[in-house]
Design a protein around this motif. Structure first.
Motif, PDB file in Angstrom:
ATOM      1  N   ARG A 227       2.243   2.323   8.733  1.00  0.00           N
ATOM      2  CA  ARG A 227       1.634   0.997   8.588  1.00  0.00           C
ATOM      3  C   ARG A 227       1.531   0.583   7.129  1.00  0.00           C
ATOM      4  O   ARG A 227       1.281  -0.571   6.820  1.00  0.00           O
ATOM      5  CB  ARG A 227       0.267   0.988   9.251  1.00  0.00           C
ATOM      6  N   ALA A 228       1.698   1.552   6.224  1.00  0.00           N
ATOM      7  CA  ALA A 228       1.732   1.233   4.797  1.00  0.00           C
ATOM      8  C   ALA A 228       3.153   0.829   4.408  1.00  0.00           C
ATOM      9  O   ALA A 228       4.101   1.044   5.160  1.00  0.00           O
ATOM     10  CB  ALA A 228       1.264   2.432   3.980  1.00  0.00           C
ATOM     11  N   GLU A 229       3.280   0.261   3.218  1.00  0.00           N
ATOM     12  CA  GLU A 229       4.603  -0.159   2.752  1.00  0.00           C
ATOM     13  C   GLU A 229       5.368   0.979   2.098  1.00  0.00           C
ATOM     14  O   GLU A 229       6.579   0.910   1.923  1.00  0.00           O
ATOM     15  CB  GLU A 229       4.466  -1.325   1.765  1.00  0.00           C
ATOM     16  N   CYS A 230       4.653   2.043   1.722  1.00  0.00           N
ATOM     17  CA  CYS A 230       5.281   3.190   1.069  1.00  0.00           C
ATOM     18  C   CYS A 230       4.482   4.439   1.418  1.00  0.00           C
ATOM     19  O   CYS A 230       3.253   4.384   1.498  1.00  0.00           O
ATOM     20  CB  CYS A 230       5.325   2.983  -0.453  1.00  0.00           C
ATOM     21  N   VAL A 231       5.180   5.547   1.657  1.00  0.00           N
ATOM     22  CA  VAL A 231       4.527   6.817   1.970  1.00  0.00           C
ATOM     23  C   VAL A 231       4.942   7.837   0.914  1.00  0.00           C
ATOM     24  O   VAL A 231       6.125   7.961   0.586  1.00  0.00           O
ATOM     25  CB  VAL A 231       4.917   7.325   3.370  1.00  0.00           C
ATOM     26  N   MET A 232       3.950   8.561   0.377  1.00  0.00           N
ATOM     27  CA  MET A 232       4.224   9.506  -0.705  1.00  0.00           C
ATOM     28  C   MET A 232       4.209  10.942  -0.207  1.00  0.00           C
ATOM     29  O   MET A 232       3.305  11.351   0.522  1.00  0.00           O
ATOM     30  CB  MET A 232       3.194   9.361  -1.830  1.00  0.00           C
ATOM     31  N   LEU A 233       5.217  11.706  -0.626  1.00  0.00           N
ATOM     32  CA  LEU A 233       5.282  13.139  -0.373  1.00  0.00           C
ATOM     33  C   LEU A 233       5.085  13.882  -1.681  1.00  0.00           C
ATOM     34  O   LEU A 233       5.593  13.458  -2.725  1.00  0.00           O
ATOM     35  CB  LEU A 233       6.645  13.520   0.217  1.00  0.00           C
ATOM     36  N   ASN A 234       4.371  14.991  -1.626  1.00  0.00           N
ATOM     37  CA  ASN A 234       4.201  15.820  -2.817  1.00  0.00           C
ATOM     38  C   ASN A 234       5.395  16.754  -2.981  1.00  0.00           C
ATOM     39  O   ASN A 234       6.181  16.959  -2.054  1.00  0.00           O
ATOM     40  CB  ASN A 234       2.903  16.627  -2.736  1.00  0.00           C
TER      41      ASN A 234
ATOM     42  N   VAL B  89       0.839  -1.202   0.000  1.00  0.00           N
ATOM     43  CA  VAL B  89       0.000   0.000   0.000  1.00  0.00           C
ATOM     44  C   VAL B  89       0.872   1.249   0.000  1.00  0.00           C
ATOM     45  O   VAL B  89       1.880   1.320   0.706  1.00  0.00           O
ATOM     46  CB  VAL B  89      -0.927   0.028   1.235  1.00  0.00           C
ATOM     47  N   ILE B  90       0.448   2.242  -0.788  1.00  0.00           N
ATOM     48  CA  ILE B  90       1.073   3.565  -0.773  1.00  0.00           C
ATOM     49  C   ILE B  90       0.111   4.526  -0.078  1.00  0.00           C
ATOM     50  O   ILE B  90      -1.034   4.680  -0.498  1.00  0.00           O
ATOM     51  CB  ILE B  90       1.371   4.071  -2.196  1.00  0.00           C
ATOM     52  N   TRP B  91       0.576   5.164   0.968  1.00  0.00           N
ATOM     53  CA  TRP B  91      -0.205   6.143   1.732  1.00  0.00           C
ATOM     54  C   TRP B  91       0.104   7.508   1.127  1.00  0.00           C
ATOM     55  O   TRP B  91       1.221   7.991   1.223  1.00  0.00           O
ATOM     56  CB  TRP B  91       0.216   6.052   3.189  1.00  0.00           C
ATOM     57  N   ALA B  92      -0.887   8.138   0.501  1.00  0.00           N
ATOM     58  CA  ALA B  92      -0.599   9.328  -0.306  1.00  0.00           C
ATOM     59  C   ALA B  92      -1.486  10.516   0.063  1.00  0.00           C
ATOM     60  O   ALA B  92      -2.531  10.356   0.688  1.00  0.00           O
ATOM     61  CB  ALA B  92      -0.775   8.999  -1.787  1.00  0.00           C
ATOM     62  N   THR B  93      -1.046  11.680  -0.342  1.00  0.00           N
ATOM     63  CA  THR B  93      -1.738  12.974  -0.290  1.00  0.00           C
ATOM     64  C   THR B  93      -1.554  13.698   1.043  1.00  0.00           C
ATOM     65  O   THR B  93      -1.961  13.205   2.100  1.00  0.00           O
ATOM     66  CB  THR B  93      -3.249  12.852  -0.572  1.00  0.00           C
ATOM     67  N   GLN B  94      -0.939  14.863   0.964  1.00  0.00           N
ATOM     68  CA  GLN B  94      -0.811  15.827   2.055  1.00  0.00           C
ATOM     69  C   GLN B  94      -0.075  15.293   3.266  1.00  0.00           C
ATOM     70  O   GLN B  94      -0.319  15.726   4.381  1.00  0.00           O
ATOM     71  CB  GLN B  94      -2.195  16.354   2.459  1.00  0.00           C
ATOM     72  N   VAL B  95       0.840  14.363   3.063  1.00  0.00           N
ATOM     73  CA  VAL B  95       1.690  13.914   4.162  1.00  0.00           C
ATOM     74  C   VAL B  95       2.756  14.990   4.403  1.00  0.00           C
ATOM     75  O   VAL B  95       3.490  15.355   3.487  1.00  0.00           O
ATOM     76  CB  VAL B  95       2.359  12.562   3.843  1.00  0.00           C
ATOM     77  N   LEU B  96       2.820  15.515   5.621  1.00  0.00           N
ATOM     78  CA  LEU B  96       3.765  16.579   5.997  1.00  0.00           C
ATOM     79  C   LEU B  96       3.722  17.739   4.999  1.00  0.00           C
ATOM     80  O   LEU B  96       4.741  18.299   4.616  1.00  0.00           O
ATOM     81  CB  LEU B  96       5.187  16.018   6.120  1.00  0.00           C
ATOM     82  N   GLU B  97       2.505  18.101   4.606  1.00  0.00           N
ATOM     83  CA  GLU B  97       2.308  19.124   3.574  1.00  0.00           C
ATOM     84  C   GLU B  97       2.847  20.493   4.005  1.00  0.00           C
ATOM     85  O   GLU B  97       3.386  21.242   3.198  1.00  0.00           O
ATOM     86  CB  GLU B  97       0.823  19.231   3.228  1.00  0.00           C
TER      87      GLU B  97
END
Length: 626
Positions: free
Chosen positions: A584-591, A555-563
């Motif tokens: 808890r996800a396998e990947c975290v996305m930053l914009n 899972v990729i956890w996305a949108t507004q992480v540490l925005e």
């Protein structure tokens, strides 16, 4: 003593026997329901064989049809597994629980190895780990999640930025095909591959298909004049100048799309060096100067102005060069080229009307005469054919939920909306902002013509393909077919879950894909929050994590992480709590943002700390409605 002991133990044993009977009955029902669900997908798998992951997901979905909270409480009181961590291996968890209960209640019990689940406790975790490696490469140090970063346009030219991203901890780079073009994308990819070699850091490349992103149309332009705005403090003192770009080639792509570009003659362009000044008369007949800051590219110069000014096309500018060796100055006069005005300010308030029109019609503010409304504010919709399919009462959201409205009428002019959600000062509607229709089903084709063209590039250059606005298994079938046509059937798909319909069909999407194609899931929380509402999103993102763990799908956890850090360099306590949940996800996305390197550092620090505290989560097993 023997009699007393027996009196104490018997009631406890009776309770365990009751629990055992419930768990055995539950296991049988789970297997039956799981097999019934899997039969639906027999035609999708030519061999007739379902992977362990597909079987486990079917078992998990069957288990979650029941409300098990009361059973969980009784198991916990007895000091036994309460099934709250059963996702990765449902039957193994239940078989282990049954084995313990039988040992406690049956004096002559011997475990039957033939009936014991061959699946095993650790296989689920091993499968998820392997699938994560298949998608994102080797696990980062200290067991933390992977970090994905959306690349800005300048990543195609700025190698130092790209290498710094890898050194900070980026393990996957995201290229959004809704922006830029193949030339820019190729520049990004070359910089990534070079940085991989020089930093010895691995980095996968995800390229997102643009999909049917429904957006607002263009806004009517005002007079041909550009307002140079400076920043002032509370006392009115200028604390930051206004910036713009002088370009000798207006048709070229700008490295900074946020700044206004003014055409200049090539002769003037060739004369410019940092530190020079360009004098001009503002449209208000005030003397002003543009200071040449630096070259942005072969055609563009960044300039600043320390006072508010209004610039018009054809304005005369005087180039002044001051020599350090003497006090002489050399003056040369040039004329600025033509440019258009800025978009009009369309601002709407709660309870006002807004007309959603054909995308070819420019948006404009409301027209009033002595407080009598002549024409409501209007904005175009890029997919105009959708407007006639709207129904009265359906909700419409614009610009990531900043503006909410309901359809009051559908006419030949468009859909008349009544604004229901807007901040006190009103909401400014701009072009190219997303529009969501949570309650409407448009049944659009899975892939646009642009997607098909972009797919040719993606299949050659990317490690992963992001599938925007996927909603059904049929959509997945379409993309898998197109990948096969391009001899890229092994290219993993990241299904982006960003609509209400996609959430409803998620079990179908996963079950019909895993075992046939490498799959990852992105929780696109921005669009989901608009589609579902923030409160519903809070529980849905949890449920998606559960489902994907049961399917062993990363899972990729996305949108507004540490925005706040990414965009402004400021730190927000709620955002750090959100980032802590993201591990808890396998990947975290930053914009993308000007402070992205700081954001990566902060995210990695949070993930390393949280990894010492938890792995995945514990859940209460109320019934789900998939």
């Amino acid at each position: 003593m023997v009699t007393t002991k027996k009196i104490i133990l018997d009631p406890y044993k009776d309770i365990l026997k009751q629990i055992l009977a419930e768990v055995v009955d539950l296991r049988q029902k789970i297997e039956t329901k799981a097999n019934q669900r899997l039969q639906k997908y027999t035609g999708k798998f030519k061999s007739g064989y379902f992977s362990d992951s597909a079987g486990n997901l079917a078992h998990y979905l069957a288990m979650r049809q029941f409300d098990l909270r009361h059973l969980q409480d009784r198991l916990a009181q007895a000091g036994l597994s309460s099934l709250g961590r059963a996702e990765a291996s449902v039957l193994s968890t239940m078989d282990s629980l049954i084995d313990i209960l039988k040992r406690a209640t049956e004096k002559h019990y011997l475990p039957d190895e033939k009936k014991t689940s061959k699946y095993g406790f650790n296989l689920g975790r091993q499968l998820l780990k392997q699938h994560t490696i298949d998608l994102f490469g080797p696990s980062p140090e200290q067991g933390r999640a992977h970090v994905m970063v959306t690349l800005p346009t300048e990543a195609s030219l700025d190698y130092l930025l790209v290498s710094s991203l890898l050194e900070k901890g980026m393990t996957c780079a995201r290229i959004n095909c809704a922006h830029d073009d193949p030339v820019i994308w190729e520049g990004m990819i070359k910089n990534i591959r070079r940085a991989e070699i020089e930093t010895r850091c691995s980095c996968r490349i995800l390229m997102d298909l643009a999909g049917h992103k429904i957006r607002t149309g263009p806004v009517e332009l005002g007079p041909s004049i550009h307002h140079i705005r400076v920043q002032k403090d509370l006392t009115g003192k200028v604390v930051a100048p206004g910036y713009l770009i002088l370009t000798s080639n207006p048709e070229s792509r700008s490295i900074d799309s946020t700044l206004f570009r003014v055409p200049i003659p090539k002769l003037l362009h060739n004369e410019l060096v940092p530190g020079m000044h360009l004098g001009f008369m503002s449209n208000q007949d005030k003397s002003r100067y543009l200071k040449v800051e630096k070259a942005l590219s072969e055609t563009d110069w960044l300039v600043s102005c320390d006072k508010t000014a209004y610039l018009v096309p054809g304005c005369a500018v005087t180039l002044t060069t001051k020599h350090q060796s003497d006090n002489q100055t050399s003056d040369n006069q040039f004329t600025l080229g033509e440019f258009t005005g800025e978009p009009l300010d369309i601002r709407v308030f709660k309870n006002q009307l807004l007309l959603l029109t054909n995308g070819n019609i420019n948006g404009k503010p409301a027209e009033q005469d002595e407080n009598i409304l002549i024409h409501p504010a209007q904005i175009g919709c890029t997919l105009s054919s959708l407007i006639e399919k709207l129904k009265v009462g359906q909700s419409v959201w614009i610009d990531d939920g900043k503006l909410g409205a309901v359809v009051e009428a559908v006419t030949e002019q468009g859909a008349l909306l009544r604004v229901t959600v807007a901040k006190a000062g009103g909401v400014r509607i701009q072009s190219d902002k997303g529009i969501n229709f949570p309650e409407a089903e448009f049944n659009l084709p899975a892939l646009t013509q642009k997607d098909l063209i972009d797919l040719d590039f993606i299949c050659v250059h990317a490690d992963l393909v992001g599938f925007s606005f996927v909603e059904t298994l049929a959509d997945m079938e379409c993309l898998m077919s197109e990948l096969t046509k391009r001899k890229a059937s092994k290219l993993p798909i990241i299904a982006k879950i960003e609509t209400n319909r996609a959430v409803k069909n998620l079990p179908d999407i996963i079950l019909g894909t895993i075992g046939r194609h490498n799959l990852g899931i992105m929780i696109a929380r921005g669009d989901l929050a608009v589609e579902l509402g923030s409160a519903r999103l809070a529980e849905i993102q949890e449920e998606i994590l559960w489902l994907c763990e049961a399917a062993h799908v990363p899972v990729i956890w996305a949108t507004q992480v540490l925005e706040s850090i990414t965009k402004k360099g400021t730190r927000s306590r709620p955002e750090f709590t959100d980032a802590a949940m993201a591990v808890r996800a396998e990947c975290v996305m930053l914009n993308k943002g000007p402070y992205i390197l700081d954001a990566i550092g902060a995210l990695v620090s949070v993930m390393v700390r949280m990894h010492e505290h938890q792995r995945k989560k514990f859940s209460r097993l109320r019934a789900l409605h998939w």
